[in-house]
Design a protein around this motif. Structure first.
Motif: not given
Length: 392
Positions: A172-178, A211-214, A234-237, A346-350
């Motif tokens: 449902a989403v792509i997570k990347i360790m920037a 169609g995926l979020r990052v 979205s930016i995590e942390h 934020a998660c695209g399920v609103d």
């Protein structure tokens, strides 16, 4: 067709608080919402939650790791556990979250795509766990942060292929360790970047085309700047770490707040366990940055990072709402929205999650008390519903 009504003394619908409310549920969806307090019609089955009850949407945690066991060394536990046993542990972790009223979780890093397997289980039997929005193994550099999940990748073409693989598998989403992180010995420091701006743009372009979020893990100032410039969702942390400690740059704060990116703040602690990060001299600086981001108008949501230690058990998210308020980051209404309607966006399920409205999933949380007056009321759980089924 299974239909019943829920009556509550008050309701937070994901946006605002109202008085006595009757919500009609049919086949796992919300059929009607009556704010007049009138007795329900057309339903023999009525659940009256009583005079102290408040009904809310099920909570949405934008950042968890079901594969981490919330023990003293979750990485070591993960490495020595085979996939079959790990899936069993993840199932229990998900159920703990659900019992706390967290009905949707975004899992931002697992091994062997096990969160996808678990998500499919819960799609077939939603009463068994929260809806899981899975990222699969996070994209990281060789030997980089969380490389033990199996998502090591570098180079533009390899990054594009990794995004396509996750899309094909159903992530449902792509997570990347920037940037680097705190849990991976031998990897780069948390303030150092792991990927270039060009790399991040490749991932965002490929993901958005599918169609995926990052979601970008970003502790370092440079990584935060690159994440904003690349257009991540979205930016995590958002810890603003530098080689000299923590230094929130006002221009970067403004850029984050003015961007379209959601800011997923890492909050929520079980008070029974100490968190060494909170005793760090940099903690107050990070919290000041969080306050500034909110004041500047950033789209603030909460990702608990559940699983990373004893102070972060699965289901810890309700504590984070009190944190937002007590730390002076936001008002109670904004804090509640940060774990319901805004988190769902934020998660695209609103529309389907995070609010009590006609047509939304009947993922609901009932508590004793008024969480707008006292956010700690979220810890006094009266009932939890998942797809209309009462599980607590």
């Amino acid at each position: 067709m299974h239909s019943y009504a829920i009556r509550a003394a008050s309701m937070f619908d994901g946006f605002d608080l109202s008085g006595p409310t009757t919500v009609q549920v049919t086949d796992g969806r919300i059929l009607s919402v009556d704010r007049t307090g009138a007795a329900p019609t057309g339903s023999r089955d009525v659940l009256d939650l009583g005079p102290r009850s408040c009904l809310l949407p099920g909570l949405v945690d934008t950042h968890v790791h079901l594969a981490f066991d919330a023990g003293p060394d979750p990485v070591a536990a993960l490495v020595k556990t085979d996939d079959a046993e790990l899936l069993t542990h993840m199932r229990a972790a998900a159920q703990s979250a659900l019992r706390a009223g967290v009905t949707t979780v975004r899992d931002l890093g697992d091994r062997s795509y096990l969160a996808l397997a678990l998500a499919e289980e819960f799609r077939r039997q939603p009463e068994l766990g929260p809806e899981i929005l899975a990222a699969g193994p996070p994209l990281t550099t060789p030997g980089g942060h969380c490389h033990f999940f199996g998502g090591e990748v570098e180079g533009a073409e390899a990054l594009r292929a990794a995004v396509r693989e996750r899309h094909a598998r159903g992530c449902a989403v792509i997570k990347i360790m920037a940037s680097g992180g705190h849990m991976t010995p031998g990897s780069v420091a948390p303030h150092d970047s792991q990927y270039t701006l060009a790399d991040l743009r490749v991932v965002v372009e490929e993901a958005h085309g599918l169609g995926l979020r990052v979601a970008a893990h970003a502790h370092g100032v440079a990584a935060i700047k690159n994440a904003v410039a690349a257009g991540v969702d979205s930016i995590e942390h958002v810890s603003f770490l530098t080689g000299d400690g923590t230094t929130p740059d006002q221009d970067v704060l403004a850029a984050v707040a003015e961007s379209d990116s959601f800011v997923s703040l890492t909050l929520g602690l079980d008070p029974r366990f100490p968190n060494p990060a909170m005793s760090s001299p940099h903690a107050s600086v990070v919290l000041d940055a969080y306050r500034d981001l909110h004041k500047l108008g950033a789209k603030v949501v909460i990702g608990s990072d559940a699983g990373i230690g004893p102070f972060k058990p699965h289901g810890v998210l309700p504590y984070a709402v009190s944190d937002l308020v007590q730390l002076g980051i936001s008002s109670p209404r904004e804090a509640l929205a940060a774990v319901t309607s805004l988190a769902a966006q934020a998660c695209g399920v609103d529309g389907r999650k995070g609010q009590i409205t006609i047509g939304a999933d009947a993922d609901l949380l009932a508590v004793h008390g008024n969480p707008m007056e006292d956010p700690a009321a979220l810890l006094d759980v009266q009932a939890v519903f998942r797809a209309g089924v009462r599980i607590r």
